[in-house]
Design a protein around this motif. Structure first.
Motif, short mmCIF file in Angstrom:
data_model
loop_
_atom_site.label_atom_id
_atom_site.label_comp_id
_atom_site.label_asym_id
_atom_site.label_seq_id
_atom_site.Cartn_x
_atom_site.Cartn_y
_atom_site.Cartn_z
N ALA A 22 -7.47 -7.37 -11.20
CA ALA A 22 -8.30 -6.21 -11.54
C ALA A 22 -8.84 -6.31 -12.96
N ALA A 23 -8.10 -6.96 -13.84
CA ALA A 23 -8.53 -7.06 -15.24
C ALA A 23 -9.87 -7.78 -15.37
N GLY A 24 -10.20 -8.62 -14.43
CA GLY A 24 -11.48 -9.33 -14.48
C GLY A 24 -12.63 -8.60 -13.82
N LEU A 25 -12.37 -7.40 -13.30
CA LEU A 25 -13.41 -6.66 -12.60
C LEU A 25 -14.12 -5.69 -13.53
N SER A 26 -15.39 -5.48 -13.26
CA SER A 26 -16.13 -4.43 -13.96
C SER A 26 -15.69 -3.09 -13.39
N TYR A 27 -16.11 -2.03 -14.04
CA TYR A 27 -15.79 -0.69 -13.55
C TYR A 27 -16.32 -0.50 -12.13
N GLU A 28 -17.55 -0.91 -11.93
CA GLU A 28 -18.18 -0.72 -10.62
C GLU A 28 -17.47 -1.51 -9.52
N GLU A 29 -17.05 -2.74 -9.85
CA GLU A 29 -16.34 -3.56 -8.88
C GLU A 29 -14.98 -2.96 -8.52
N ALA A 30 -14.26 -2.50 -9.54
CA ALA A 30 -12.94 -1.89 -9.30
C ALA A 30 -13.09 -0.59 -8.52
N LEU A 31 -14.12 0.19 -8.82
CA LEU A 31 -14.35 1.43 -8.10
C LEU A 31 -14.69 1.16 -6.64
N GLN A 32 -15.47 0.13 -6.40
CA GLN A 32 -15.81 -0.24 -5.02
C GLN A 32 -14.56 -0.69 -4.25
N ALA A 33 -13.71 -1.48 -4.90
CA ALA A 33 -12.47 -1.92 -4.26
C ALA A 33 -11.58 -0.72 -3.96
N LEU A 34 -11.52 0.23 -4.88
CA LEU A 34 -10.73 1.45 -4.67
C LEU A 34 -11.30 2.25 -3.50
N ASP A 35 -12.61 2.37 -3.44
CA ASP A 35 -13.25 3.08 -2.33
C ASP A 35 -12.92 2.43 -0.99
N LEU A 36 -12.91 1.10 -0.94
CA LEU A 36 -12.58 0.41 0.31
C LEU A 36 -11.14 0.68 0.73
N LEU A 37 -10.23 0.66 -0.23
CA LEU A 37 -8.83 0.96 0.08
C LEU A 37 -8.67 2.40 0.56
N LEU A 38 -9.36 3.32 -0.09
CA LEU A 38 -9.28 4.72 0.32
C LEU A 38 -9.82 4.91 1.73
N ALA A 39 -10.90 4.21 2.05
CA ALA A 39 -11.46 4.30 3.40
C ALA A 39 -10.46 3.80 4.44
N GLU A 40 -9.76 2.72 4.12
CA GLU A 40 -8.72 2.21 5.02
C GLU A 40 -7.63 3.25 5.23
N LEU A 41 -7.18 3.85 4.13
CA LEU A 41 -6.11 4.83 4.21
C LEU A 41 -6.54 6.06 5.00
N GLN A 42 -7.78 6.47 4.85
CA GLN A 42 -8.27 7.65 5.54
C GLN A 42 -8.55 7.40 7.02
N SER A 43 -8.71 6.15 7.39
CA SER A 43 -9.02 5.83 8.78
C SER A 43 -7.78 5.77 9.67
N ASP A 44 -6.62 5.91 9.09
CA ASP A 44 -5.36 5.86 9.83
C ASP A 44 -5.12 4.52 10.51
N THR A 45 -5.72 3.45 10.00
CA THR A 45 -5.52 2.13 10.60
C THR A 45 -4.44 1.32 9.88
N VAL A 46 -3.98 1.82 8.75
CA VAL A 46 -2.96 1.10 7.98
C VAL A 46 -1.59 1.38 8.59
N PRO A 47 -0.89 0.32 8.99
CA PRO A 47 0.47 0.51 9.53
C PRO A 47 1.38 1.15 8.48
N LEU A 48 2.27 1.98 8.93
CA LEU A 48 3.17 2.69 8.03
C LEU A 48 3.92 1.73 7.10
N ALA A 49 4.28 0.57 7.60
CA ALA A 49 5.02 -0.40 6.80
C ALA A 49 4.21 -0.91 5.61
#
Length: 86
Positions: free
Chosen positions: A18-45
């Motif tokens: 993450a240290a090598g990412l720009s703000y926009e890149e890190a924010l986009q990566a965070l958005d992708l992770l949040l979308a995964e979490l909100q979609s209920d597709t992430v296994p509980l483990a």
């Protein structure tokens, strides 16, 4: 399931990445992770791991924003040049 030490090692790797990412890149990566979490597709483990990964991106974004904020705070409001009396 991962051991706590394994997760800590993974978090350190994510921080380095993450240290090598720009703000926009890190924010986009965070958005992708949040979308995964909100979609209920992430296994509980894997939930804790994904949340920790998101926290790394969030911390990086906050750090970058604070850095910019400090730089702006040191600008002279009239000239927009850095002040020397900080």
């Amino acid at each position: 399931m991962s051991q706590p030490n394994d997760l800590q090692a993974q978090i350190e790797t994510w921080r380095e990445d993450a240290a090598g990412l720009s703000y926009e890149e890190a924010l986009q990566a965070l958005d992708l992770l949040l979308a995964e979490l909100q979609s209920d597709t992430v296994p509980l483990a894997e939930l804790q791991q994904r949340v920790a990964h998101g926290e790394v991106y969030l911390d990086h974004c906050e750090s970058l924003l604070k850095s910019v904020e400090r730089a702006v705070d040191t600008l002279d409001p009239d000239s927009l040049e850095p002040t020397t009396d900080a």
